[in-house]
Design a protein around this motif. Sequence first.
Motif, PDB file in Angstrom:
ATOM      1  N   ARG A 167       0.924  -0.945   0.032  1.00  0.00           N
ATOM      2  CA  ARG A 167      -0.155   0.395   0.184  1.00  0.00           C
ATOM      3  C   ARG A 167       0.763   1.344   0.066  1.00  0.00           C
ATOM      4  O   ARG A 167       2.037   1.338   0.671  1.00  0.00           O
ATOM      5  CB  ARG A 167      -0.877   0.084   1.226  1.00  0.00           C
ATOM      6  N   GLN A 226      -0.075  -9.759  10.924  1.00  0.00           N
ATOM      7  CA  GLN A 226      -0.774  -9.009  11.994  1.00  0.00           C
ATOM      8  C   GLN A 226       0.358  -8.322  12.884  1.00  0.00           C
ATOM      9  O   GLN A 226       0.202  -7.117  13.182  1.00  0.00           O
ATOM     10  CB  GLN A 226      -1.686  -9.940  12.691  1.00  0.00           C
ATOM     11  N   PHE A 279      -3.757  -9.626  19.877  1.00  0.00           N
ATOM     12  CA  PHE A 279      -4.684  -9.269  20.727  1.00  0.00           C
ATOM     13  C   PHE A 279      -4.923 -10.142  21.847  1.00  0.00           C
ATOM     14  O   PHE A 279      -4.452 -11.293  21.747  1.00  0.00           O
ATOM     15  CB  PHE A 279      -5.890  -9.678  19.731  1.00  0.00           C
ATOM     16  N   GLU A 284      -6.087  -4.760  21.852  1.00  0.00           N
ATOM     17  CA  GLU A 284      -5.237  -4.819  20.976  1.00  0.00           C
ATOM     18  C   GLU A 284      -3.955  -4.354  21.611  1.00  0.00           C
ATOM     19  O   GLU A 284      -4.206  -3.117  22.140  1.00  0.00           O
ATOM     20  CB  GLU A 284      -5.762  -4.216  19.340  1.00  0.00           C
TER      21      GLU A 284
ATOM     22  N   ASP B  44     -16.092  -9.962  19.960  1.00  0.00           N
ATOM     23  CA  ASP B  44     -14.710  -9.048  20.023  1.00  0.00           C
ATOM     24  C   ASP B  44     -13.864  -9.123  18.809  1.00  0.00           C
ATOM     25  O   ASP B  44     -13.434  -8.251  18.280  1.00  0.00           O
ATOM     26  CB  ASP B  44     -14.037  -9.453  21.307  1.00  0.00           C
ATOM     27  N   ARG B  47     -15.605  -8.042  15.801  1.00  0.00           N
ATOM     28  CA  ARG B  47     -15.323  -6.605  15.477  1.00  0.00           C
ATOM     29  C   ARG B  47     -14.251  -5.979  15.185  1.00  0.00           C
ATOM     30  O   ARG B  47     -13.923  -5.195  14.309  1.00  0.00           O
ATOM     31  CB  ARG B  47     -15.737  -5.768  16.972  1.00  0.00           C
ATOM     32  N   GLN B  48     -13.245  -6.575  15.660  1.00  0.00           N
ATOM     33  CA  GLN B  48     -11.725  -6.379  15.317  1.00  0.00           C
ATOM     34  C   GLN B  48     -11.304  -6.647  13.934  1.00  0.00           C
ATOM     35  O   GLN B  48     -10.727  -5.857  13.357  1.00  0.00           O
ATOM     36  CB  GLN B  48     -10.866  -7.093  16.217  1.00  0.00           C
ATOM     37  N   GLN B  51     -13.271  -4.168  11.864  1.00  0.00           N
ATOM     38  CA  GLN B  51     -12.610  -2.709  12.122  1.00  0.00           C
ATOM     39  C   GLN B  51     -11.096  -2.730  11.300  1.00  0.00           C
ATOM     40  O   GLN B  51     -10.543  -1.569  11.419  1.00  0.00           O
ATOM     41  CB  GLN B  51     -12.459  -2.283  13.386  1.00  0.00           C
ATOM     42  N   ASN B  53      -8.488  -3.906  12.124  1.00  0.00           N
ATOM     43  CA  ASN B  53      -7.492  -4.033  13.099  1.00  0.00           C
ATOM     44  C   ASN B  53      -6.967  -5.493  13.178  1.00  0.00           C
ATOM     45  O   ASN B  53      -5.867  -5.530  13.462  1.00  0.00           O
ATOM     46  CB  ASN B  53      -7.876  -3.497  14.426  1.00  0.00           C
ATOM     47  N   ARG B  54      -7.576  -6.356  12.871  1.00  0.00           N
ATOM     48  CA  ARG B  54      -7.172  -7.742  13.058  1.00  0.00           C
ATOM     49  C   ARG B  54      -7.340  -8.298  11.464  1.00  0.00           C
ATOM     50  O   ARG B  54      -8.167  -8.292  10.669  1.00  0.00           O
ATOM     51  CB  ARG B  54      -8.099  -8.501  13.820  1.00  0.00           C
ATOM     52  N   THR B  55      -6.201  -8.896  11.330  1.00  0.00           N
ATOM     53  CA  THR B  55      -5.997  -9.730  10.035  1.00  0.00           C
ATOM     54  C   THR B  55      -5.992 -11.145   9.864  1.00  0.00           C
ATOM     55  O   THR B  55      -5.782 -11.669   8.894  1.00  0.00           O
ATOM     56  CB  THR B  55      -4.696  -9.070   9.037  1.00  0.00           C
ATOM     57  N   LEU B  84     -20.229  -3.768  16.139  1.00  0.00           N
ATOM     58  CA  LEU B  84     -19.349  -2.585  16.200  1.00  0.00           C
ATOM     59  C   LEU B  84     -19.921  -1.758  17.622  1.00  0.00           C
ATOM     60  O   LEU B  84     -19.423  -0.918  18.016  1.00  0.00           O
ATOM     61  CB  LEU B  84     -19.109  -1.672  14.759  1.00  0.00           C
ATOM     62  N   TYR B  94     -16.734   7.314  12.037  1.00  0.00           N
ATOM     63  CA  TYR B  94     -15.383   6.437  12.343  1.00  0.00           C
ATOM     64  C   TYR B  94     -14.509   5.934  11.383  1.00  0.00           C
ATOM     65  O   TYR B  94     -13.526   6.069  11.554  1.00  0.00           O
ATOM     66  CB  TYR B  94     -16.190   4.924  13.023  1.00  0.00           C
ATOM     67  N   ARG B  98     -10.671   7.090  10.561  1.00  0.00           N
ATOM     68  CA  ARG B  98      -9.547   6.193  10.109  1.00  0.00           C
ATOM     69  C   ARG B  98      -8.969   6.656   8.803  1.00  0.00           C
ATOM     70  O   ARG B  98      -7.823   6.414   8.865  1.00  0.00           O
ATOM     71  CB  ARG B  98     -10.349   4.819  10.257  1.00  0.00           C
ATOM     72  N   ASP B 103      -5.025   5.238   8.691  1.00  0.00           N
ATOM     73  CA  ASP B 103      -5.157   3.843   8.961  1.00  0.00           C
ATOM     74  C   ASP B 103      -5.337   2.948   8.032  1.00  0.00           C
ATOM     75  O   ASP B 103      -5.801   3.511   6.777  1.00  0.00           O
ATOM     76  CB  ASP B 103      -6.236   3.898  10.203  1.00  0.00           C
ATOM     77  N   ALA B 104      -5.652   1.643   8.285  1.00  0.00           N
ATOM     78  CA  ALA B 104      -6.095   0.619   7.459  1.00  0.00           C
ATOM     79  C   ALA B 104      -7.439   0.931   6.561  1.00  0.00           C
ATOM     80  O   ALA B 104      -8.065   1.496   7.220  1.00  0.00           O
ATOM     81  CB  ALA B 104      -6.068  -0.772   8.083  1.00  0.00           C
ATOM     82  N   ARG B 105      -7.336   0.488   5.458  1.00  0.00           N
ATOM     83  CA  ARG B 105      -8.679   0.747   4.804  1.00  0.00           C
ATOM     84  C   ARG B 105      -9.715   0.013   5.495  1.00  0.00           C
ATOM     85  O   ARG B 105      -9.771  -1.177   5.774  1.00  0.00           O
ATOM     86  CB  ARG B 105      -8.571   0.058   3.405  1.00  0.00           C
ATOM     87  N   PRO B 106     -11.062   0.772   5.073  1.00  0.00           N
ATOM     88  CA  PRO B 106     -12.377  -0.124   5.472  1.00  0.00           C
ATOM     89  C   PRO B 106     -12.581  -1.523   4.759  1.00  0.00           C
ATOM     90  O   PRO B 106     -11.728  -1.586   3.737  1.00  0.00           O
ATOM     91  CB  PRO B 106     -13.232   0.800   5.367  1.00  0.00           C
TER      92      PRO B 106
END
Lengths: 497, 153
Positions: A167, A226, A279, A284, B44, B47-48, B51, B53-55, B84, B94, B98, B103-106
Motif C-alpha cells: 500500500r 498482523q 490481541f 489490541e 470481540d 469487531r476487530q 474494523q 484492526n485484526r487480519t 461494532l 468512525y 480512520r 489507518d488501514a482501509r475499511p
Amino acid sequence: MGAIVLGNTSRRRLKIISGTIVAIVAATPAFAQEAPPTVDPPAPEGARLPEAEAPPAPAPVPEAAAPEVVPAPAPPPPVPAEPSPEVQALLAAQQQKIDELEARVTEVEEQGGEVVEDKLKIYGFTDFGLQRIFAADSFSAITDTETSFVIGNLNVYFDAQPIERWRTLFEIRFTNAPNGNLVIGPTGATRTSTFQFDPHAGVWDAPMWGGYTVIERAHTDYLASQYFNVRVGNFFTPFGIWNVDHGSPVLIPVTPPQIILQSLYPIRQTGLQFYGSAFAGAWELGYALTVTNGRQELSNFDFDDDKALGGRLFARNDGDVRTQIGLSFYRGNAEDKIVSFPPTGEPTTSSSWEYDEYSIGADFSLDAGGTRIRTEALVQRQVFEPGKRQPAFGVLGALVPDGYRYSGYLVAAQQLPFLGLEPYLLLEGARLPGAVSDTLGVLSGGVNIHFTPFTQLKLQAVRVWFWNLRDDPRSAAGFPPEDLNHTILTSRLVVAF
Amino acid sequence: MNRRNLLRSLLAALLGWPEIGSAADEPVSVIVAKRSKVSAVDRDELRQIFQTNRTTWSQTGDRVIPLNLPDKNPVRHDFDRAVLGLDPDRVSRYWVDRKIRGDARPPRTAPNPAAVVRAVESNPQLVGYVPASDVSGDVKVIARIVDGKLQGA
C-alpha cells in the motif's frame, strides 16, 4: 429479503418459459385465430424463442422461384373467437408472474454481483474559517490579529493498494504559503510575496501568485502480517494522539496544543517504521518503532550518521467504550550544516547549533457513546553541544538553555442528542523555559456542530496566559510575559470527502 | 419496559449511546467458506476483523478479509449495531476518522447478499454476513445475530 441472482442464462430461461406459456395458451382452440392455411398465425411477441431453442425454420424459397407461386385468393378473415374468462384470467396471472420475475431480474442485474475494490482511492478534507485575535500591541506587531477569513487545509490523499500486501499513501496539502508570510528581522518585519507575471498567460502582465504543495506524508507499507509490517518514506511521528489524529475532521478543537506548536518531538520524519499488534481478548496491544533521519525542519536529509529512534506502545479496546492508552518516546540529534569554501584548501563543514533530545509521553483517549476525552502529556529533555546553542526567541543575544520542557492537555467533548451539537472544554499547561516566560496556560471552550458525518462547523474561543515563575533576575526580558497573553476566536467549516 | 430499561434508554439518548440490541427483522448469519477451518467467532474478534484492526483468525492463524454490505443496506445497519456497537452515523464518522488518520482501509463492499455468498464460498479468507434466508449450501455459518445480539452458530 432473499435476493435472487440471475445471469444471462437465467434470463433466457425465463423468456423461454414465459414465451412457451403464452404460446401454449395462444394455441388453445378458444383463443387461437383461424387463419388462412398459406399464412402463419402471428405469434405474440413474448412467444418468440431464443435462437438456440427455436425449431428449425422452413427452407427459404429461392428468389427465382417466387414468380411461379400464385397465391390463392385469400378468404375473408373470420371473426376471432372471444377467449373464455378462465383463459383470460390464466393469461393475466401468468403475465403478472412474468412481470414480477422480469422486475426481479432487472433489479438484481442493476445491483451487479461482483466485489470490486478500487486500487486507487482519492479522498481528503478541507476547512475554511474566520478568526480574530485580541492581544497587546507588542504581540500584534508579530502576528496578524485582525478579523480575517482564512483558508485552513486543502488536503488530498492518494491511497493506492495495487496488490494485497502493498500500500502506498500520500497526502498533499495545497496552500498559498509563503505568500503573505511575516518575516521578522532585527529591525522589523516584512511580507513575503509570491507575486509574478504569469509567463503562460499570452499577455505580459497577467498577475499570478504561487504557493506551496506540502507533502504531509508519503510512504509505502509492506503489510507482512498482523504482528509485523514495514513502512518506508515520510510519515507522521507515531507519538501520542494529536499527531496521529492529524486532520481537522478528527481533531476536536481547532487550535493545536503546545506539544505540536513547539514541536516537542518531530511532527514527521523520513525513514523506516515497523509496526504491528496482537490481541488479548477485546484488547489490541500494538507497537511502532521508527528509525529515521530525525528532525527535518532544515532538510529531509540527515546531516550525520546518528539515526533517530522512536517508538510507541499502545493498548486499545475498540469496543462499545473505545479506550486507548499509549506510551511514546523519541531520541534524536538535531543540527544545522554550514559549508565553508576557504580561499585555499578543502571545503569544510560545521554546525552553528546542535543538540540531543529525548522525549517521552503518555496518552489516554476514551470514546463512550457521545463522550470523547483526549489527554496527553510529555516531557522533553534538550541538551546542547558546548558552544552550539540556538538563539532564543524574544531577547536579542539570548540563547536557549539546556533543560526540560513539559506540556500536557485535556479535551473533553460531549455529543448532545440534538442539532449535532458537541460542546467541549480544553485545558492545557506547558512549562517551556524561554527568554520571556517559562510557563503558559490555556483555557478554551468551543462547540462543534456536526451537520453530517462528513461536515461540521467548529467554533472555539481560546485564552492563553504567559507567566515567568523563575526566581532568576537573568530571566528578565525586555517586555513582561503578560504582553504575550491573548485571546483567539476562531472557526472552521470542515468537510471530509 | 421496566423502570431500569426506561432509565437506560433515556440515558443512552441523552449521551448519544447506540441502542445495542435493536431488533432486526430477520436473523443475520456470519458466514465463511465451507472449506475454511474456522468454526466460530465471538463479538470481540468479529469487531476487530470488521474494523480492519485484526487480519488473522485467532482459531487458525489464517489470514481473514472482511466483506461488508453497502452502508445503506439495513442488514449492514443491524450488523454494525450488533458487532461494532455503532449506529450508521457513527460508523460513517468512525471511517472518516480512520481515513484521515491514514489507518488501514475499511472492508471491501459487496453490492448485495448474493454477491457476499458467492464471494465467500469461493475464497476461504473471506468472512461476510447475510440474512439467514440467503445462506446457501456452499458456505457455513459461524455466528448469528438474533434480536440485535451476536450468538454462536
